[in-house]
Structures are given as structure tokens and as C-alpha cells.
Design a protein around this motif. Sequence first.
Motif, short mmCIF file in Angstrom:
data_model
loop_
_atom_site.label_atom_id
_atom_site.label_comp_id
_atom_site.label_asym_id
_atom_site.label_seq_id
_atom_site.Cartn_x
_atom_site.Cartn_y
_atom_site.Cartn_z
N LEU A 122 14.10 53.56 -57.43
CA LEU A 122 13.47 52.24 -57.47
C LEU A 122 12.02 52.30 -56.98
O LEU A 122 11.15 51.66 -57.55
CB LEU A 122 14.28 51.26 -56.62
N GLY A 123 11.79 53.09 -55.93
CA GLY A 123 10.43 53.22 -55.43
C GLY A 123 9.50 53.85 -56.45
O GLY A 123 8.37 53.40 -56.66
N ASN A 124 9.99 54.89 -57.13
CA ASN A 124 9.15 55.55 -58.13
C ASN A 124 8.95 54.65 -59.35
O ASN A 124 7.87 54.66 -59.96
CB ASN A 124 9.81 56.86 -58.58
N THR A 125 9.96 53.87 -59.71
CA THR A 125 9.81 52.96 -60.83
C THR A 125 8.71 51.94 -60.55
O THR A 125 7.86 51.66 -61.41
CB THR A 125 11.14 52.23 -61.11
N ILE A 126 8.70 51.39 -59.34
CA ILE A 126 7.66 50.43 -58.97
C ILE A 126 6.29 51.10 -58.98
O ILE A 126 5.31 50.54 -59.49
CB ILE A 126 7.97 49.84 -57.58
N GLN A 127 6.22 52.31 -58.44
CA GLN A 127 4.94 53.04 -58.44
C GLN A 127 4.47 53.31 -59.86
O GLN A 127 3.28 53.17 -60.16
CB GLN A 127 5.11 54.36 -57.68
N ALA A 128 5.37 53.70 -60.75
CA ALA A 128 5.00 53.96 -62.14
C ALA A 128 4.50 52.70 -62.82
O ALA A 128 3.52 52.73 -63.59
CB ALA A 128 6.20 54.53 -62.90
N LEU A 129 5.12 51.55 -62.55
CA LEU A 129 4.69 50.30 -63.16
C LEU A 129 3.30 49.90 -62.66
O LEU A 129 2.47 49.39 -63.44
CB LEU A 129 5.69 49.19 -62.84
N ILE A 130 3.03 50.12 -61.37
CA ILE A 130 1.69 49.82 -60.84
C ILE A 130 0.66 50.72 -61.52
O ILE A 130 -0.42 50.25 -61.92
CB ILE A 130 1.67 50.03 -59.31
N ALA A 131 0.99 52.00 -61.66
CA ALA A 131 0.06 52.94 -62.31
C ALA A 131 -0.18 52.55 -63.76
O ALA A 131 -1.32 52.59 -64.24
CB ALA A 131 0.62 54.36 -62.22
N VAL A 132 0.87 52.18 -64.48
CA VAL A 132 0.73 51.75 -65.88
C VAL A 132 -0.17 50.52 -65.98
O VAL A 132 -1.04 50.44 -66.87
CB VAL A 132 2.12 51.47 -66.50
N THR B 5 17.20 49.12 -48.27
CA THR B 5 16.62 49.76 -47.09
C THR B 5 15.90 51.04 -47.45
O THR B 5 14.77 51.30 -46.99
CB THR B 5 17.73 50.06 -46.06
N MET B 6 16.52 51.86 -48.30
CA MET B 6 15.90 53.11 -48.71
C MET B 6 14.67 52.86 -49.59
O MET B 6 13.69 53.61 -49.54
CB MET B 6 16.91 53.99 -49.44
N LEU B 7 14.73 51.80 -50.39
CA LEU B 7 13.56 51.43 -51.19
C LEU B 7 12.39 51.06 -50.28
O LEU B 7 11.25 51.49 -50.51
CB LEU B 7 13.90 50.25 -52.10
N ARG B 8 12.68 50.28 -49.23
CA ARG B 8 11.63 49.90 -48.28
C ARG B 8 11.02 51.15 -47.62
O ARG B 8 9.80 51.25 -47.45
CB ARG B 8 12.20 48.96 -47.22
N MET C 5 4.97 55.59 -49.45
CA MET C 5 3.93 55.60 -50.47
C MET C 5 2.62 55.02 -49.92
O MET C 5 1.54 55.50 -50.26
CB MET C 5 4.40 54.78 -51.69
N ILE C 6 2.73 54.01 -49.06
CA ILE C 6 1.54 53.39 -48.48
C ILE C 6 0.89 54.30 -47.43
O ILE C 6 -0.33 54.45 -47.39
CB ILE C 6 1.91 52.02 -47.87
N ARG C 7 1.72 54.93 -46.61
CA ARG C 7 1.20 55.75 -45.52
C ARG C 7 0.65 57.09 -46.01
O ARG C 7 -0.24 57.66 -45.39
CB ARG C 7 2.30 55.98 -44.48
#
Length: 279
Positions: A133-143, A27-30, A36-38
Amino acid sequence: MTTTITAQRQTATGTRRESHVVADAITMLRRNLLHMIRYPGLSVFTILGPVVILLLFVFVFGGTLGAGLPGVDPAGGRDAYLAYVIPGILLITIAGSAGGTATTVSMDMTEGITARFRTMAISRASVLAGHVLGNTIQALIAVALVLGVGLLVGFRPTAGPVEWIAVAGLIVLIAYAISWLGVAMGIQAKSVETASNWPLLLTILPMLGSGFVPTASMPEWLQWFAQYQPFTPFIETVRGLLLGTPLGWNAWLAIGWAVVIAVGGYAWSMAIYERKSVR
């Protein structure tokens, strides 16, 4: 019989608690992904910053710096330097993502959102896990985007499927570890401005390692730090997997450093969070 029933109840209770923590973390990840989108400003900066550095060093400094690399033909200096610098840029991308995490965590702490979560039936660990988890996903997208730009401007790795899987696994582990460190910095900071400044120290480390020039070209007093700080084995392992250069002990050092950073960041985060929760 009574002992067996008690043990079964304790096991069931433990299972419910674990599922509760996992559900809360999701839930917190969502929430963090929607945030991040908004509010894409931090995400855009996390991505565009490394891309600008990549293009600057390759097309402005690449010809000269590449010609100085060992065993490189000066005529192909820029292409050689592109291949050399990509791993360092990828690690700067991961390090830079910690700034966004620290900022968002600090905003939640200073604006009272975290205090509101404490009054709700939400696992405390899940609040921080959602940020990680949210930052990890964001970092992977950036990479992935930075790597895509590198491929567009001429980066040609020699890695096979196994090496690519190993690179992906290592980057996920490093991004996860750095995210916990960013969360700790955000909780520790007394203001949002301070939180955004602390992670800048992480972005300097790839530059003080083997990210842009070989450590052997540095002054002797700097070589020791450059060789043994965490980002040099990170960079050398990614470089070795992508380009086939010798790994030596770098892979084990990279995994070890990532685990140490993740455990240290988690312990630091939870200690500060628990201390502030009782105030």
C-alpha cells in the motif's frame, strides 16, 4: 441451539481476525509512509528518473522520433512525440517504484526488523500489505508529478471525465500489482544490492513495448514479444484513454495482466515469507 451459538462465535472470531488484519495493515502502512518521508532518497530517484527520461526523449530525440510516427507532420514532430511517449513514461514510473519497494523489503529482511515483527502479535500478511500500500501511494504520487511535468511542457490530452477516471483506476490497479511483484523480489533477494537490481528488468519492458516507438517498427523477431508482453496493453490502454486512439482488446488485456501479476506477486510473496518465517 448449540450449533447456532458455535456458528455465531466462529463468525465473530472471523470478524475480529479480519479487523485485526486491517488495523495491522494500516499500522504498517503508516510506518512505511513515515519511512518514505524520513528517508526520501529512493522516492526522489523514483520521481526524478522518469522526469529526466521524459525531458531527454522529448527535447533531444523528440523532433526526429516524432517525425517518424505514422501520419505526423515533421514540423510538429516534437509535440506529437510528447503525446505519444507520455503513457510509456508513466508506466516506467510505476515499474521503477518497484525498485524502492524491493529495497526496503530486503532491508527489513536482512536487518532483522521482519524477524522482530514475527515475534509480535501482528498479522504476517499485514507486514507485506503495508509495503504494498505504501509503494502504491508513492507510485501514484510519482505518476501525478510526471504527468504534471508533461502538461507543463505541452502535453494536451483529449480525455473527458470518464476517461480520466478510467485512467486513474487502471494506474492504481497496475501500481498495486507491480508493488506485490516488488515485494516478492525484495523477499527473494539475498542482499539489498540484489534487491535493487531485480526490478530494473521491469523498467526495460516499456522500452521493449510500444512505450517509445510503435511495435510495427521493430524487427519481426521482436514484434511478437513487444505486442504480447504486459506493458504494451498497459501503455496502449492509457494512450487510448488519454488521446482517444482505438483501444481494441488492449483494455481487457491490461486488466487481465494486472490481475495475473497481482495474484502471482501475492502468492510468490506469501510463499517465500512463510517459508522464511519457519526458519
